[in-house]
Design a protein around this motif. Sequence first.
Motif, PDB file in Angstrom:
ATOM      1  N   GLN A   1       0.854  -1.215   0.000  1.00  0.00           N
ATOM      2  CA  GLN A   1       0.000   0.000   0.000  1.00  0.00           C
ATOM      3  C   GLN A   1       0.871   1.240   0.000  1.00  0.00           C
ATOM      4  OE1 GLN A   1      -2.707  -0.406   3.337  1.00  0.00           O
ATOM      5  NE2 GLN A   1      -4.369  -0.933   1.962  1.00  0.00           N
ATOM      6  N   ALA A   2       1.951   1.177   0.790  1.00  0.00           N
ATOM      7  CA  ALA A   2       2.869   2.323   0.841  1.00  0.00           C
ATOM      8  C   ALA A   2       3.558   2.508  -0.511  1.00  0.00           C
ATOM      9  CB  ALA A   2       3.913   2.109   1.943  1.00  0.00           C
ATOM     10  N   VAL A   3       3.910   1.399  -1.157  1.00  0.00           N
ATOM     11  CA  VAL A   3       4.551   1.468  -2.483  1.00  0.00           C
ATOM     12  C   VAL A   3       3.578   2.101  -3.476  1.00  0.00           C
ATOM     13  CG1 VAL A   3       5.400   0.098  -4.425  1.00  0.00           C
ATOM     14  CG2 VAL A   3       6.065  -0.503  -2.096  1.00  0.00           C
ATOM     15  N   GLN A   4       2.326   1.671  -3.421  1.00  0.00           N
ATOM     16  CA  GLN A   4       1.297   2.215  -4.318  1.00  0.00           C
ATOM     17  C   GLN A   4       1.144   3.719  -4.124  1.00  0.00           C
ATOM     18  OE1 GLN A   4      -1.573   0.036  -5.739  1.00  0.00           O
ATOM     19  NE2 GLN A   4      -2.523   1.757  -6.750  1.00  0.00           N
ATOM     20  N   LYS A   5       1.210   4.157  -2.861  1.00  0.00           N
ATOM     21  CA  LYS A   5       1.061   5.605  -2.576  1.00  0.00           C
ATOM     22  C   LYS A   5       2.206   6.395  -3.187  1.00  0.00           C
ATOM     23  CE  LYS A   5      -1.872   5.561   1.465  1.00  0.00           C
ATOM     24  NZ  LYS A   5      -1.968   5.505   2.909  1.00  0.00           N
ATOM     25  N   ILE A   6       3.410   5.817  -3.130  1.00  0.00           N
ATOM     26  CA  ILE A   6       4.562   6.504  -3.737  1.00  0.00           C
ATOM     27  C   ILE A   6       4.372   6.602  -5.244  1.00  0.00           C
ATOM     28  CG2 ILE A   6       7.026   6.271  -4.253  1.00  0.00           C
ATOM     29  CD1 ILE A   6       7.346   5.094  -1.414  1.00  0.00           C
ATOM     30  N   LEU A   7       3.898   5.528  -5.862  1.00  0.00           N
ATOM     31  CA  LEU A   7       3.672   5.551  -7.312  1.00  0.00           C
ATOM     32  C   LEU A   7       2.584   6.570  -7.672  1.00  0.00           C
ATOM     33  CD1 LEU A   7       3.755   1.781  -8.387  1.00  0.00           C
ATOM     34  CD2 LEU A   7       5.630   3.369  -8.092  1.00  0.00           C
ATOM     35  N   GLU A   8       1.524   6.623  -6.882  1.00  0.00           N
ATOM     36  CA  GLU A   8       0.431   7.575  -7.159  1.00  0.00           C
ATOM     37  C   GLU A   8       0.918   9.006  -7.016  1.00  0.00           C
ATOM     38  OE1 GLU A   8      -2.647   6.360  -4.487  1.00  0.00           O
ATOM     39  OE2 GLU A   8      -3.269   4.692  -5.774  1.00  0.00           O
ATOM     40  N   LYS A   9       1.809   9.225  -6.074  1.00  0.00           N
ATOM     41  CA  LYS A   9       2.317  10.582  -5.838  1.00  0.00           C
ATOM     42  C   LYS A   9       3.133  11.066  -7.039  1.00  0.00           C
ATOM     43  CE  LYS A   9       4.782  13.275  -2.410  1.00  0.00           C
ATOM     44  NZ  LYS A   9       5.749  13.269  -1.324  1.00  0.00           N
ATOM     45  N   GLU A  10       3.848  10.153  -7.676  1.00  0.00           N
ATOM     46  CA  GLU A  10       4.688  10.535  -8.816  1.00  0.00           C
ATOM     47  C   GLU A  10       3.913  10.578 -10.128  1.00  0.00           C
ATOM     48  OE1 GLU A  10       7.630  11.782  -8.638  1.00  0.00           O
ATOM     49  OE2 GLU A  10       7.559  11.461  -6.468  1.00  0.00           O
ATOM     50  N   ASN A  11       2.668  10.112 -10.095  1.00  0.00           N
ATOM     51  CA  ASN A  11       1.835  10.117 -11.301  1.00  0.00           C
ATOM     52  C   ASN A  11       1.219  11.495 -11.501  1.00  0.00           C
ATOM     53  OD1 ASN A  11       1.865   7.665 -12.680  1.00  0.00           O
ATOM     54  ND2 ASN A  11      -0.358   7.591 -12.691  1.00  0.00           N
TER      55      ASN A  11
ATOM     56  N   LYS B   1      13.671   9.266  -9.566  1.00  0.00           N
ATOM     57  CA  LYS B   1      13.225   9.681  -8.231  1.00  0.00           C
ATOM     58  C   LYS B   1      12.502   8.524  -7.533  1.00  0.00           C
ATOM     59  CE  LYS B   1      10.492  13.234  -5.945  1.00  0.00           C
ATOM     60  NZ  LYS B   1       9.418  14.222  -6.134  1.00  0.00           N
ATOM     61  N   VAL B   2      11.647   7.827  -8.286  1.00  0.00           N
ATOM     62  CA  VAL B   2      10.928   6.679  -7.717  1.00  0.00           C
ATOM     63  C   VAL B   2      11.918   5.572  -7.362  1.00  0.00           C
ATOM     64  CG1 VAL B   2       9.253   4.856  -8.220  1.00  0.00           C
ATOM     65  CG2 VAL B   2       8.779   7.182  -8.936  1.00  0.00           C
ATOM     66  N   VAL B   3      12.900   5.353  -8.235  1.00  0.00           N
ATOM     67  CA  VAL B   3      13.918   4.327  -7.973  1.00  0.00           C
ATOM     68  C   VAL B   3      14.665   4.653  -6.682  1.00  0.00           C
ATOM     69  CG1 VAL B   3      16.110   3.363  -8.790  1.00  0.00           C
ATOM     70  CG2 VAL B   3      14.202   3.601 -10.375  1.00  0.00           C
ATOM     71  N   ALA B   4      15.027   5.928  -6.518  1.00  0.00           N
ATOM     72  CA  ALA B   4      15.762   6.341  -5.319  1.00  0.00           C
ATOM     73  C   ALA B   4      14.929   6.086  -4.053  1.00  0.00           C
ATOM     74  CB  ALA B   4      16.136   7.821  -5.425  1.00  0.00           C
ATOM     75  N   LYS B   5      13.611   6.324  -4.139  1.00  0.00           N
ATOM     76  CA  LYS B   5      12.737   6.148  -2.961  1.00  0.00           C
ATOM     77  C   LYS B   5      12.524   4.673  -2.642  1.00  0.00           C
ATOM     78  CE  LYS B   5       9.855  10.259  -3.068  1.00  0.00           C
ATOM     79  NZ  LYS B   5       8.534  10.823  -3.358  1.00  0.00           N
ATOM     80  N   LEU B   6      12.391   3.845  -3.681  1.00  0.00           N
ATOM     81  CA  LEU B   6      12.010   2.445  -3.459  1.00  0.00           C
ATOM     82  C   LEU B   6      13.183   1.481  -3.481  1.00  0.00           C
ATOM     83  CD1 LEU B   6       8.757   2.241  -5.640  1.00  0.00           C
ATOM     84  CD2 LEU B   6       8.939   2.496  -3.175  1.00  0.00           C
ATOM     85  N   ASP B   7      14.375   1.991  -3.818  1.00  0.00           N
ATOM     86  CA  ASP B   7      15.521   1.099  -3.986  1.00  0.00           C
ATOM     87  C   ASP B   7      15.816   0.298  -2.721  1.00  0.00           C
ATOM     88  OD1 ASP B   7      19.049   1.320  -4.488  1.00  0.00           O
ATOM     89  OD2 ASP B   7      17.622  -0.021  -5.459  1.00  0.00           O
ATOM     90  N   LYS B   8      15.909   0.976  -1.583  1.00  0.00           N
ATOM     91  CA  LYS B   8      16.272   0.271  -0.344  1.00  0.00           C
ATOM     92  C   LYS B   8      15.217  -0.753   0.069  1.00  0.00           C
ATOM     93  CE  LYS B   8      18.345   1.122   4.132  1.00  0.00           C
ATOM     94  NZ  LYS B   8      18.531   2.054   5.251  1.00  0.00           N
ATOM     95  N   PRO B   9      13.929  -0.373   0.159  1.00  0.00           N
ATOM     96  CA  PRO B   9      12.956  -1.389   0.580  1.00  0.00           C
ATOM     97  C   PRO B   9      12.800  -2.536  -0.401  1.00  0.00           C
ATOM     98  CG  PRO B   9      11.856   0.683   0.035  1.00  0.00           C
ATOM     99  CD  PRO B   9      13.312   0.948   0.030  1.00  0.00           C
ATOM    100  N   LEU B  10      12.822  -2.259  -1.708  1.00  0.00           N
ATOM    101  CA  LEU B  10      12.576  -3.331  -2.676  1.00  0.00           C
ATOM    102  C   LEU B  10      13.814  -4.182  -2.944  1.00  0.00           C
ATOM    103  CD1 LEU B  10      10.177  -1.718  -5.312  1.00  0.00           C
ATOM    104  CD2 LEU B  10       9.631  -3.156  -3.366  1.00  0.00           C
ATOM    105  N   SER B  11      14.995  -3.609  -2.755  1.00  0.00           N
ATOM    106  CA  SER B  11      16.212  -4.393  -2.983  1.00  0.00           C
ATOM    107  C   SER B  11      16.387  -5.469  -1.918  1.00  0.00           C
ATOM    108  CB  SER B  11      17.443  -3.487  -2.979  1.00  0.00           C
ATOM    109  OG  SER B  11      17.397  -2.640  -4.084  1.00  0.00           O
ATOM    110  N   SER B  12      15.703  -5.317  -0.776  1.00  0.00           N
ATOM    111  CA  SER B  12      15.828  -6.295   0.308  1.00  0.00           C
ATOM    112  C   SER B  12      14.909  -7.487   0.114  1.00  0.00           C
ATOM    113  CB  SER B  12      15.472  -5.647   1.648  1.00  0.00           C
ATOM    114  OG  SER B  12      16.221  -4.490   1.834  1.00  0.00           O
ATOM    115  N   VAL B  13      13.995  -7.405  -0.840  1.00  0.00           N
ATOM    116  CA  VAL B  13      13.022  -8.487  -1.027  1.00  0.00           C
ATOM    117  C   VAL B  13      13.702  -9.677  -1.694  1.00  0.00           C
ATOM    118  CG1 VAL B  13      10.911  -9.172  -2.231  1.00  0.00           C
ATOM    119  CG2 VAL B  13      11.094  -6.900  -1.235  1.00  0.00           C
ATOM    120  N   PHE B  14      13.493 -10.849  -1.168  1.00  0.00           N
ATOM    121  CA  PHE B  14      14.108 -12.026  -1.796  1.00  0.00           C
ATOM    122  C   PHE B  14      13.047 -12.883  -2.473  1.00  0.00           C
ATOM    123  CE2 PHE B  14      13.174 -13.374   2.585  1.00  0.00           C
ATOM    124  CZ  PHE B  14      12.530 -14.574   2.390  1.00  0.00           C
TER     125      PHE B  14
END
Lengths: 123, 127
Positions: free
Chosen positions: A11-21, A110-123
Amino acid sequence: MDEPKAFVNWQAVQKILEKENTAGITSTLLFNFKGSLLTSAGDVKNEHIISALMANIWKSYAESQKNLNFMLVDCEEGHLGIAGIGRFLICMYTSDFKFPLGLLKAKIEKVVAKLDKPLSSVF
Amino acid sequence: MSILDVVEAHLQRLLERISGLVAVQLSDRDGITLAKTAESKVNVSKLSLVFSNASDQASKLGLGANSTITTFYGGYIIVQATQAPLVITFIGTEELNVGLVKKCLPSLRNSLENVREKVDSVIAATS
């Protein structure tokens, strides 16, 4: 080393995407390298087709040359940008042919910079 | 001077005009080189084939026919443009002026029209 986290607050990821749209951007998609859509924001019509096609295009280029980190696709009626984040791909596109490509690239980065840390940890 | 010599001279002039541009290559959809300015470490023939398939797929995204694909790698940038059945590949450093490359495309496509027609007729004759 930190343990990789299996869970992402989508949900938080979706909010970030909506904000950049913002104005001019038609849609933003987040999908995996197999083309399976995870989440999206904006006016989505054929999001599953777009994610499948773009994952395939990205894979073709990534296999032919190392260190692919961004791609811009120009079409007659719009533009699309795509970048990698960890095990995923973020794709943003516009149906406005006059939308500045530099701005499209900057928004994706900008989106990559925001989501890089949380999404890079997903295995 | 043959048509391809004229094309190579045109491509060479682009190298001098566009900052960050290292090499330009003209090939057909199957990656066979028709004209080029210089050798590069990038396997352009393979990339032309990748581009041909990618461009066909990109034209199905719902954004109209694909015209160019620009790929950013660590240390270099590649701009590929379609003029079916030809593929134009620009290879540049990280400092490549991508906007100027795209600005040059209409006039380059005009100058390549003869080559495009000849390649098209060869393909039609052999198929």
